[in-house]
Design an enzyme around this catalytic site. Sequence first.
Site, PDB file in Angstrom:
ATOM      1  N   CYS A   1      -6.216   1.493  -2.198  1.00 48.15           N
ATOM      2  CA  CYS A   1      -5.437   2.740  -2.284  1.00 48.15           C
ATOM      3  C   CYS A   1      -4.628   2.869  -3.572  1.00 48.15           C
ATOM      4  CB  CYS A   1      -4.499   2.862  -1.080  1.00 48.15           C
ATOM      5  SG  CYS A   1      -3.074   1.745  -1.097  1.00 48.15           S
TER       6      CYS A   1
ATOM      7  N   CYS B   1       0.833  -1.203   0.000  1.00 45.52           N
ATOM      8  CA  CYS B   1       0.000   0.000   0.000  1.00 45.52           C
ATOM      9  C   CYS B   1       0.866   1.250   0.000  1.00 45.52           C
ATOM     10  CB  CYS B   1      -0.893   0.038   1.250  1.00 45.52           C
ATOM     11  SG  CYS B   1      -1.956  -1.398   1.481  1.00 45.52           S
TER      12      CYS B   1
END
Length: 534
Positions: A67, A33
Amino acid sequence: MRDDDARYQAVSSRDARFDGEFFFAVVTTGIYCRPSCPAVTPKRVNVRFFVSAAAAQAAGFRACRRCRPDAVPGSAAWNVRADLVGRAMRFIGDGVVDREGVGGLARRLGYSARQVQRQLTAELGAGPVALARARRAHTARVLLQTTDLPVTELAFAAGFASIRQFNDTMREIYAGTPSELRAAAAGRRGRAGAPSQGAGGGSRPAPGGIALRLAYRGPYAAAEIFDFLQVRAVPGVEEVRGSRGTRTYRRTLRLTYGSGIAEVDEPTGPRTRKRPPAGLVCLAARGADGGWLECRLRLTDLRDLSTAVQRMRRLFDLDADPYAVAERLGADPVLGPLVAERPGLRSPGAADPEELAVRIVLGGPPERAAELVRAYGKPLDAVDGGLTHLFPAPGELTGDEVAEPVRTLCTALADGTVVLDAGADRYAAERALAALPGVGAKAAAYIRMRALGDPDVGDAGDLGEGGPAGERAAGAWRPWGAYAVHHLWRAGLLPVGELSVAEPSGCAGTLPGSAEGAGKGRETVPVAVGASVG
């Protein structure tokens, strides 16, 4: 940020300032991420950190679907650094590995392929092939989610050598087949009530082009950069439509495999924090945490997509780190108030470095460059608004009928005496430019700042003696001197008539065409400092 505990603190606070500076992976889920990922913060014992997305992918982690870490702005470090790693990253971003392989990258850098592999792996955790693979995968995801191109055609457009390689890579990085990724994007558009961006031809992008969102970090002074580009727009190659606050910058692009037209919209206000359907996205849009510019690209050959995106990112300086710039320049007694007044002021680059060099050496108002375009530029197959031509390549400007010093410059660019590629050695390029008759040191410094995207230009030595610039030590602004120059220009503290880094064609102290350009802009200061064609 080199300490893992400090990185974990940034992850815990979802600090978008570090998006693109590092990535974190969660061993229990197998995903990686960006620091600002909105998911529940994992336990520290389960977290690993990586300098690049490619390193996380090489370690077996797949991209987070929430994300989208592959869509963050690039690290500002690659613009600052002039070493092998920084130059290699700029070359890879421009598509050199896809076009020329690792051997071509090594030749451009002046090192052996083994040395390049060793240094990139040691510092970034991934070699040039893995870094280029991550870039190809992201390009493929954008095409899957924004066009209706057949998967076979799309794979080769993204730079993959085979369909099998394409399918394996997409499954490994995104945990889904290309068809599944496309279907998921279509489902999101359907729920949002948005039409398919690929509709209209079945197998081609929509007439409006491939829609992208070009991410940036931190505050972004959009009005100022659109002002800067508007007063320098060369008719036929560039145009700016609309009124201030709702403008669209448009230009033609001369690319490796074909040509294109790029359009970028001026943001009308703060972006809302929501998940967009696809594209190059920055999710961190909380106030000054970042956002994106809406962009559309129409390309004659989709293999040029990644290169076109990188060139527009460089033109709009989207990989800058405004937090680091503000921290450094904010301590200066003169610059501090200017930085506070205009947070996120950028240092525009160039969509075509060779074009920018020609325009600076040519001098004069934009209409002077437009005459060169009409005489030597390649006409578009179809006129598009005010866009009519591609800017001529250096090889087209080496004839006896071309005036000096443009002919000398273009001859040096065409034969490789001067190299202005994305990852070129900036110091060598500046020296070679300064040595050309009719160019001079000041024009060379300005070309280095914009054409080569060097933020470390603009100290007392560049700006001349006297005034607020000359009173500071040469290294006081490093490595963000270019941003200091732009702040001083905007404030009128580097007036026309005094030496500045923007001194084209060896002229001492004045900018060609300043009188002609003085009435074109909306504000006196930026126009006075930038009325020349560059």
